[in-house]
Design a protein around this motif. Sequence first.
Motif, short mmCIF file in Angstrom:
data_model
loop_
_atom_site.label_atom_id
_atom_site.label_comp_id
_atom_site.label_asym_id
_atom_site.label_seq_id
_atom_site.Cartn_x
_atom_site.Cartn_y
_atom_site.Cartn_z
N GLN A 1 25.69 47.13 54.21
CA GLN A 1 26.72 46.92 53.19
C GLN A 1 26.44 47.77 51.96
OE1 GLN A 1 27.78 42.85 52.30
NE2 GLN A 1 26.97 42.15 54.26
N ARG A 2 27.51 48.16 51.28
CA ARG A 2 27.41 48.90 50.02
C ARG A 2 28.38 48.27 49.04
NH1 ARG A 2 23.55 49.85 52.19
NH2 ARG A 2 22.55 51.81 52.71
N ALA A 3 27.94 48.13 47.81
CA ALA A 3 28.77 47.50 46.78
C ALA A 3 30.01 48.34 46.50
CB ALA A 3 27.96 47.31 45.51
N ARG A 4 31.09 47.62 46.27
CA ARG A 4 32.33 48.25 45.82
C ARG A 4 33.00 47.34 44.82
NH1 ARG A 4 37.28 46.77 47.63
NH2 ARG A 4 37.46 45.26 49.32
N GLN A 5 33.90 47.91 44.05
CA GLN A 5 34.62 47.14 43.04
C GLN A 5 35.99 46.75 43.58
OE1 GLN A 5 35.01 49.10 39.26
NE2 GLN A 5 35.55 47.21 38.21
N VAL A 6 36.47 45.60 43.16
CA VAL A 6 37.80 45.14 43.52
C VAL A 6 38.82 46.18 43.06
CG1 VAL A 6 39.57 43.38 43.03
CG2 VAL A 6 37.19 42.70 43.43
N VAL A 7 39.80 46.45 43.93
CA VAL A 7 40.91 47.36 43.60
C VAL A 7 42.22 46.64 43.84
CG1 VAL A 7 39.60 49.47 44.12
CG2 VAL A 7 40.91 48.35 45.93
N GLN A 8 43.30 47.16 43.29
CA GLN A 8 44.63 46.55 43.44
C GLN A 8 44.97 46.27 44.89
OE1 GLN A 8 47.76 46.20 41.34
NE2 GLN A 8 46.26 45.74 39.76
N GLY A 9 44.61 47.18 45.79
CA GLY A 9 44.93 47.03 47.20
C GLY A 9 44.27 45.82 47.85
N ASP A 10 43.26 45.24 47.19
CA ASP A 10 42.61 44.06 47.74
C ASP A 10 43.53 42.83 47.70
OD1 ASP A 10 40.22 45.30 48.47
OD2 ASP A 10 39.35 45.02 46.47
N GLY A 11 44.64 42.96 47.03
CA GLY A 11 45.63 41.89 47.05
C GLY A 11 46.22 41.66 48.43
N ARG A 12 45.94 42.56 49.37
CA ARG A 12 46.45 42.43 50.74
C ARG A 12 45.75 41.35 51.54
NH1 ARG A 12 43.20 44.00 54.71
NH2 ARG A 12 41.38 45.25 54.22
N PHE A 13 44.54 40.94 51.11
CA PHE A 13 43.79 39.95 51.87
C PHE A 13 44.51 38.62 51.90
CE2 PHE A 13 40.50 43.06 51.21
CZ PHE A 13 39.74 42.97 52.37
N ASP A 14 44.41 37.94 53.05
CA ASP A 14 45.04 36.63 53.21
C ASP A 14 44.38 35.56 52.37
OD1 ASP A 14 46.89 37.50 55.26
OD2 ASP A 14 45.19 37.51 56.65
N LEU A 15 43.08 35.70 52.17
CA LEU A 15 42.29 34.72 51.43
C LEU A 15 41.27 35.48 50.60
CD1 LEU A 15 41.71 31.69 51.00
CD2 LEU A 15 40.22 31.79 53.01
#
Length: 154
Positions: A70-84
Amino acid sequence: MPVTVSVLCVCLGNICRSPTAEAVLRTRAEEAGLALEVDSAGTGGWHVGHPPDRRAQAAAAARGYDLSRQRARQVVQGDGRFDLILAMDDQNAADLRRLLPPEAHDRIALFLDGAPETAGRSVPDPYYDDRFDHVLDLIEAAADGWVARLKAGR
């Protein structure tokens, strides 16, 4: 086994709690025969590209979870696609409501809401107090609860 639900686990820097939650949730779902897409991210960008904290990796490895890829990443607008979208604490949930589009807000919950005995509580950040085993205990309990809920279609 087709993916039925996508889940994003979120903490502050994506090097302790959320990568641990990602690995545990993925493992517990696989063991239960539930196909999930699981990812993790941080609300802050300080550690982008870095592997999880060595202490988190060691604690997870002692219980059979591998965080090494795993590698760290920052939340992006596109993460709104997740169901939960599962936040590790109230501040992360508030930050997610600021970072994600409004249509994603009703899919944000606390990770510990997955376990009735821990519902409404936060997964404490072990970065400064080294309580990685305690964090794993909480995450395992809640992951089992989320897997049961998702498997039941709730």
